[in-house]
Design a protein around this motif. Structure first.
Motif, PDB file in Angstrom:
ATOM      1  N   TYR B 107       0.832  -1.205   0.000  1.00 39.04           N
ATOM      2  CA  TYR B 107       0.000   0.000   0.000  1.00 39.04           C
ATOM      3  C   TYR B 107       0.869   1.258   0.000  1.00 39.04           C
ATOM      4  CZ  TYR B 107      -3.323  -3.644   1.016  1.00 39.04           C
ATOM      5  OH  TYR B 107      -4.051  -4.788   0.927  1.00 39.04           O
ATOM      6  N   GLU B 108       2.044   1.161   0.602  1.00 44.04           N
ATOM      7  CA  GLU B 108       2.982   2.297   0.523  1.00 44.04           C
ATOM      8  C   GLU B 108       3.427   2.514  -0.919  1.00 44.04           C
ATOM      9  OE1 GLU B 108       6.256   1.582   3.190  1.00 44.04           O
ATOM     10  OE2 GLU B 108       4.905   0.868   4.744  1.00 44.04           O
ATOM     11  N   ASN B 110       1.828   1.665  -3.580  1.00 39.06           N
ATOM     12  CA  ASN B 110       0.675   2.153  -4.339  1.00 39.06           C
ATOM     13  C   ASN B 110       0.527   3.667  -4.194  1.00 39.06           C
ATOM     14  OD1 ASN B 110      -1.621   1.774  -5.965  1.00 39.06           O
ATOM     15  ND2 ASN B 110      -2.929   1.929  -4.162  1.00 39.06           N
ATOM     16  N   ARG B 111       0.780   4.172  -2.997  1.00 37.60           N
ATOM     17  CA  ARG B 111       0.649   5.616  -2.768  1.00 37.60           C
ATOM     18  C   ARG B 111       1.689   6.410  -3.551  1.00 37.60           C
ATOM     19  NH1 ARG B 111      -1.316   4.327   2.457  1.00 37.60           N
ATOM     20  NH2 ARG B 111       0.770   4.050   3.296  1.00 37.60           N
ATOM     21  N   ARG B 112       2.863   5.802  -3.769  1.00 40.25           N
ATOM     22  CA  ARG B 112       3.950   6.517  -4.461  1.00 40.25           C
ATOM     23  C   ARG B 112       3.795   6.522  -5.982  1.00 40.25           C
ATOM     24  NH1 ARG B 112       7.463   3.622  -0.888  1.00 40.25           N
ATOM     25  NH2 ARG B 112       8.168   2.361  -2.634  1.00 40.25           N
ATOM     26  N   GLU B 115      -0.048   9.301 -10.194  1.00 39.03           N
ATOM     27  CA  GLU B 115      -1.488   9.081 -10.244  1.00 39.03           C
ATOM     28  C   GLU B 115      -2.059   9.147 -11.659  1.00 39.03           C
ATOM     29  OE1 GLU B 115      -0.018  11.724  -9.292  1.00 39.03           O
ATOM     30  OE2 GLU B 115      -1.071  13.505  -9.940  1.00 39.03           O
TER      31      GLU B 115
END
Lengths: 277, 246
Positions: B107-108, B110-112, B115
């Protein structure tokens, strides 16, 4: 960061360490045997520099045929680097030999021998040249296609031509060259072998991942791009072949070796080419 | 009814061992059913993550006889009845307890990831026009159920522990879903090369082999992204064209 290793009892330390119970070694072993067998045969066939032509047939290992006087080695070495480079940098073959020879990994969820791993970042960054070999490979398809067409063109089998020909191969002189005179359409087994060869090589080349990217894969919005519909159709076409890229890779590899062997054996007089028409 | 032996990993942190459980099994059972029966009858403290039991939530990822698989989608009848079935946690992530691992690293990552950035709307009402044939590529990647089996089997993460330098096949697939979307305008080629570590992938296709959604991760996501990275960073002809176009 999730960098802590698995508990010791689960660690896959060293080559072949795994909890898998299936025959995971079978596929890489078969790939290694297949690639080594082809590699040894192709190297020998290229090295000997003889018996690569007979009648209208030319071995694909020697096509296009360049025989400059200054070149001391077999003419095959002048051209084979291109298809070799195409296969070595091919995305399917990369998978095959990374597993079979570099053991990186030898199979999924199986331990590896080394722990110093760089992937395709350092030494193997040359793999990014694949698209340039692909451009050459496409040219080779047309050259080998021409060879296949030529293999259907034979001398007209008049009495005079028959008199100077090899028995059972009207139009082909004992030296392996074609007799002079008018030409006509004819089919020998070798014509079919060379035609199947170019069809299989085309199936492999036109299913290439780099070609798929070049014809349309690089586009995000087909409806916004110039010739977007046409490029989408091309991309779909390449994708159909690309889905079975491994099949085309192996069948074309086998057949190109077989085509050379066929021409070689006919040229050496070990077997006779059957004239079908 | 037949008895079978299940060899389960039991432990926490960096320690643990394989423990055998003998169990009565019924026809049609999957591995997750057996784990639940062991929990109910023999080991109530056994830790196991699960949710839908239908292969859609991606929670019950584990390794069954050494192969990363969903426990709920793996039938007992696929394995010889006279040999133990070994069930272990995913090896690419830190162990919490027994069969449960800490997958928060994903999930970390994915955040990076750069977008999804759509182009300005095509119409005054804020909507866009796109065609089904254009979004099909991206839709394949949206089938991902985030089971992280592909991350687990990837030797770059599993064996070489490159978690700091490589985002793994799951997030290369996510990047491909954005990158090939007809509305997206973001360019991820440099991110994928530098931070994403796409060069670490040597396309040995283990991720594709274990994907329970049959996403062609390597052929349809990673290789097209690698080609985009080549466009940007390794193709001198493209560089010249870019230079001429300014």
């Amino acid at each position: 960061m999730a960098t802590s290793a698995a508990p010791r009892v689960l660690e896959e330390r060293g080559l072949g360490a795994t909890l898998r119970r299936d025959a995971w070694w079978l596929a890489p072993a078969a790939v290694a045997i297949g690639l080594l067998a082809f590699g040894f045969y192709a190297t020998w066939a290229a090295w000997v520099g003889d018996h690569y032509e007979w009648g209208p047939y030319l071995s694909p290992f020697y096509s296009p045929l360049f025989e400059p006087g200054w070149w001391p080695l077999s003419p095959a070495f002048l051209i084979l680097w291109a298809p070799l480079g195409f296969r070595v940098t091919c995305y399917y073959y990369r998978k095959a030999y990374y597993r079979a020879f570099f053991l990186d990994p030898v199979a999924c969820a199986v331990g590896e021998p080394r722990h110093d791993y760089h992937g395709e970042r350092k030494l193997f960054v040359f793999q990014n040249l694949h698209r340039f070999f692909m451009y050459l490979a496409v040219v080779f398809i047309f050259i080998l296609g021409w060879d296949a067409i030529v293999s259907f063109i034979w001398p007209v089998c008049s009495d005079a031509v028959r008199a100077v020909s090899v028995p059972g191969a009207c139009g082909v002189l004992p030296s392996g060259e074609l007799a002079e005179g008018p030409r006509t359409f004819g089919i020998g087994v070798g014509s079919l072998v060379l035609t199947i060869n170019v069809i299989l090589l085309a199936g492999f080349t036109f299913g290439c991942h780099a070609l798929r990217h070049a014809v349309g894969g690089s586009i995000d919005c087909f409806s916004c791009a110039k010739f977007g519909r046409q490029r989408y159709r091309l991309w779909r076409g390449v994708t159909v072949l690309n889905k079975r890229h491994m099949f085309w890779a192996w069948i074309s590899l086998f057949w190109v070796g077989f085509a050379d062997l066929y021409v070689r054996l006919v040229a050496m007089g070990v077997i006779s080419d059957l004239r079908l028409l | 009814m037949a008895k079978r032996v299940f060899r389960l990993f039991r432990g926490q942190g960096n320690t643990g061992q394989l423990v055998d459980y003998e169990l009565e099994c019924d026809e049609g059972m999957v591995v997750l059913d057996a784990v639940h029966r062991i929990q109910a009858e023999q080991a109530p403290d056994l830790a196991c993550r699960w949710n839908c039991k239908a292969g859609k939530c991606g929670s019950c990822s584990a390794e069954i006889n050494g192969k990363p698989r969903l426990m709920c989608m793996t039938r007992l009848s696929d394995y010889p009845p006279d040999r133990p079935i070994t069930i272990t946690p995913m090896k690419a992530f830190p162990l919490i307890k027994d069969l449960v691992t800490d997958v928060s690293w994903n999930y970390e990552v994915n955040r990076r990831l750069p977008e999804f950035k759509p182009r300005p709307p095509d119409f005054p009402d804020g909507s866009w026009r796109m065609y089904q044939y254009e979004v099909e590529r991206a839709q394949e990647f949206r089938k991902c159920i985030e089971c992280f089996l592909c991350q687990d089997v990837c030797h770059v993460l599993r064996t070489h522990r490159k978690h700091d330098e490589f985002i793994g096949p799951a997030f290369l697939t996510r990047a491909a879903a954005y990158e090939t979307h007809p509305l997206d305008t973001n360019d991820r080629a440099t991110y994928l090369k530098e931070q994403g570590g796409i060069g670490y992938c040597n396309i040995t296709k283990c991720c594709t082999e274990v994907c329970p959604e049959s996403i062609a991760i390597t052929d349809n996501a990673i290789i097209p992204l690698k080609e985009r990275v080549v466009d940007r960073h390794y193709d001198p002809l493209r560089a010249i064209v870019r230079l001429l176009k300014g």
